[in-house]
Design a protein around this motif. Structure first.
Motif: not given
Length: 705
Positions: A209-212, A14-16, A22-23, A180-181
């Motif tokens: 990781i995806h969110a970062l 959900g965070l990702a 947002l992006l 990174g992903q």
């Protein structure tokens, strides 16, 4: 998987999804100007599909719906496809001519991306229609999930290498974020494929990781609106991309074999699997360091993906760097061999250069070949053919078709040289300073016009480097001889003065041999002459700099010694000392310089004339004047010939003493002024820096204070 882990995976996904949403909103807010290009639209599509995939993954885990899981897998395949398309669009240059060439070169990469997407869709359909049993589908799905990020990394690596240096700043955040992903996905699915289980902890971290990585994507959009406006097609990038692709496919193949080894190996399955993994990594390392394998792959890429075999910019930069890495004549020869050999994947070679007599060529340097003591005459058939034609001699072609090389005769030493392949002449203008013999290539190379032209041009550049090195070496040798000749002239001049003094002493010895005072003075003169000759020998051994260090020299004591020496020779010299001054220098050399100027004044003045030395303080310097009433010098002689070596008004003079005097005074930081008129005499004034002599005690000064 326990309930707590599932809940954490839902929150992570959900965070990702929120970060990607947002992006997407941010990209939409950039306006129509940013979304006008294919690259921007494709990136927006990839970000939107990534948000959809993360949301469906969270929904599937929270609701435990099989259909939602299938949709999440399809969304994952589609997002990979969108990122593939975005990266491929970035790799295509903006101009139409470059774009057509880039599409032709990267056609295989596009086909691989399309095949990867179709294979993923086929896997999902096979599960829905029951074409595969769940266990087979899971193994193939894990294999496919591992292959997708490997292919994406290949595209990222090619983009990073192909972009121009001034555009690298633009795409660096994008490459870091996407890499990174995909690197994390490679770790996740390779672990799952090797051990037949998915690491729950890794799944929890995947969404984070995806969110970062989304801030890096935002930074990439801020840095560039047109992404890579200066993309260029590089053979080096293509070579590394093909290498990475082959390594990835190799590891995927070995991972699949490892799975089946463990599945059918029973109790020994895990041990066999670990052994196979180690063997696979070792085999990949052996292939990676193999020069022959790299050569074959480089030839394959240049032959099938590019119109020309060489990337001339890269070749010229590498060749120039190789030649510039050495500045010694010994090392330069080997660097020339290496530079030419690298162009044709040759593992060895030897350099032959013309000797000093210009009558033959001899082996000057070698690389991975035995030493050869033979020499090749400058008028032999081989050297005349190379000089007249300027051709590259292909010895393999010569053995099969000798008529193509007209009347060329290969010498015996070259015929017996193992693996001799190409003979490259090193031409400087119309002269050949040498030639390079290269050994057979690591792989089969067609020596066509392109290879011949490159080697011929590189040989001319290498010849220029070698000729410059030889000229520099000859210049240094000439300078050494010049310095030695100059120093020898100084020594001859000083020896002449010593011989003159000893000859005068011998003439007086016949009349005063029984005089004790004369005997004592004669012993002192001989001792002084011996000491001066010893210093001259030391100066010849150690160089032009006189032995010892500069120190304070009392000028009154020095000129008084010179006056006494000249008085003993029967020539009076007047002294006028107004101040007792000192300067810094070498006492013996300063005495020789001033003594030479005094002797010149005496030689220019007859017995009825006058020679004087005066010393006084002038400002912050000592002014030492040597004057005479002799015949003087003309302004033209002072301006054009005075203080130059081998220029003198005396018939037997060499002009060395005056030259040495001016040089030494200049070394001390002083100046020499000449005032002379023909028939009226000469005055030479030495302006020397003062050296303060302290005679009082610091302790006494403090007590007085």
């Amino acid at each position: 998987m326990n309930t707590e882990s599932a809940s954490l995976i839902v929150w992570s996904s959900g965070l990702a999804a929120g970060a990607y949403a947002l992006l997407s909103t941010y990209l939409l807010s950039l306006g129509d100007e940013w979304r006008s290009g294919k690259r921007s639209k494709t990136m927006l599509l990839a970000v939107a599909l990534s948000a959809l995939w993360a949301a469906l993954t969270a929904f599937a885990l929270s609701s435990e719906s099989a259909s939602a899981a299938v949709l999440a897998s399809l969304a994952d395949i589609c997002r990979h496809g969108a990122w593939y398309a975005f990266l491929i669009f970035l790799l295509i240059p903006p101009t139409q001519a470059q774009a057509r060439k880039a599409i032709t070169v990267r056609g295989g990469m596009v086909a691989a991306c399309v095949a990867m997407i179709l294979a993923g869709i086929a896997l999902q359909l096979s599960l829905a229609f029951g074409w595969l049993i769940p266990e087979q589908w899971l193994r193939l799905s894990l294999f496919h999930s591992l292959a997708m990020p490997v292919l994406a990394l290949v595209l990222i690596e090619q983009l990073f290498r192909a972009v121009a240096d001034d555009s690298l700043w633009n795409v660096k955040p994008l490459c870091l974020g996407l890499a990174g992903q995909f690197i994390f996905d490679i770790y996740l699915f390779s672990d799952a494929l090797m051990f037949s289980r998915i690491d729950g902890d890794a799944l929890v971290v995947r969404g984070f990781i995806h969110a970062l990585t989304t801030p890096l994507l935002v930074l990439a959009t801020l840095r560039s609106r047109n992404w890579t406006s200066k993309i260029r097609l590089s053979q080096k990038a293509a070579f590394h991309s093909v290498t990475l692709l082959i390594a990835g496919l190799y590891l995927l193949f070995m991972a699949g074999i490892g799975y089946y080894v463990r599945y059918f190996g029973g109790d020994w399955g895990r041990a066999l699997q670990l052994g196979l993994v180690c063997a696979a990594i070792l085999g990949l390392g052996v292939l990676g360091v193999s020069g022959a394998m790299r050569a074959k792959l480089r030839v394959l890429v240049g032959k099938h993906l590019f119109s020309y075999r060489y990337d001339y910019r890269e070749e010229w930069l590498r060749f120039t760097h190789t030649l510039s890495a050495e500045d010694s004549p010994q090392g330069m020869g080997q660097q020339v061999i290496r530079g030419l050999a690298n162009m044709v994947e040759s593992p060895a070679g030897t350099l032959w250069l013309r000797d000093a007599s210009n009558e033959s060529y001899r082996q000057n340097a070698r690389w991975n070949v035995p030493e050869c003591s033979s020499n090749e005459a400058a008028n032999s058939s081989l050297t005349r053919f190379l000089l007249d034609s300027g051709w590259i001699i292909n010895l393999e072609e010569y053995r099969c078709h000798p008529s193509r090389y007209r009347e060329l005769e290969i010498p015996d030493w070259l015929s017996h040289m193992a693996n001799a392949w190409l003979v490259v002449p090193l031409m400087v203008g119309n002269e050949m300073i040498g030639f390079v013999i290269l050994a057979s290539s690591r792989t089969t190379i067609d020596v066509n016009w392109e290879v011949n032209d490159l080697l011929r041009t590189a040989g001319c550049q290498a010849a220029g480097f070698l000729a410059r090195m030889q000229a520099t070496e000859a210049l240094l040798e000439a300078r050494k001889f010049d310095a030695f000749n100059k120093m020898s002239a100084f020594v001859v001049h000083d020896l002449k003065n010593i011989v003159t003094q000893l000859a005068l002493m011998l003439r007086n010895a016949e009349r005063h041999r029984d005089n004790p005072e004369f005997q004592e003075d004669m012993l002192m003169t001989v001792g002084h002459s011996v000491e001066r000759m010893r210093q001259l020998m030391m100066q010849l051994r150690e160089g032009a700099t006189p032995p010892g260090t500069a120190c304070g020299v009392s000028l009154p004591e020095l000129i008084q010694r010179i006056q006494k020496e000249k008085m003993d020779q029967g020539r009076p010299v007047e002294l006028v000392i107004q101040d007792r001054l000192a300067t810094r220098g070498h006492e013996n050399r300063l005495e020789r310089v001033i003594g030479h100027l005094v002797q010149n004044a005496l030689d220019a003045t007859d017995n009825s004339g006058k020679v004087w030395i005066s010393l006084k303080k002038k400002g912050d310097r000592a002014a030492l004047e040597i004057g005479d009433s002799g015949h003087g010098m003309s302004p033209e002689f002072i301006r054009e010939r005075l203080f130059k070596p081998f220029q003198s008004t005396k018939q037997a003079g060499m002009g060395i003493g005056a030259y040495e005097s001016s040089q030494y005074i200049r070394e001390l930081g002083g100046e020499m002024h000449v005032d002379s008129q023909v028939g009226e005499g000469t005055r030479i004034t030495l302006m020397l820096p003062l050296f303060e002599l302290r005679t009082a005690s610091d302790l006494g000064e403090k007590e007085a204070a």
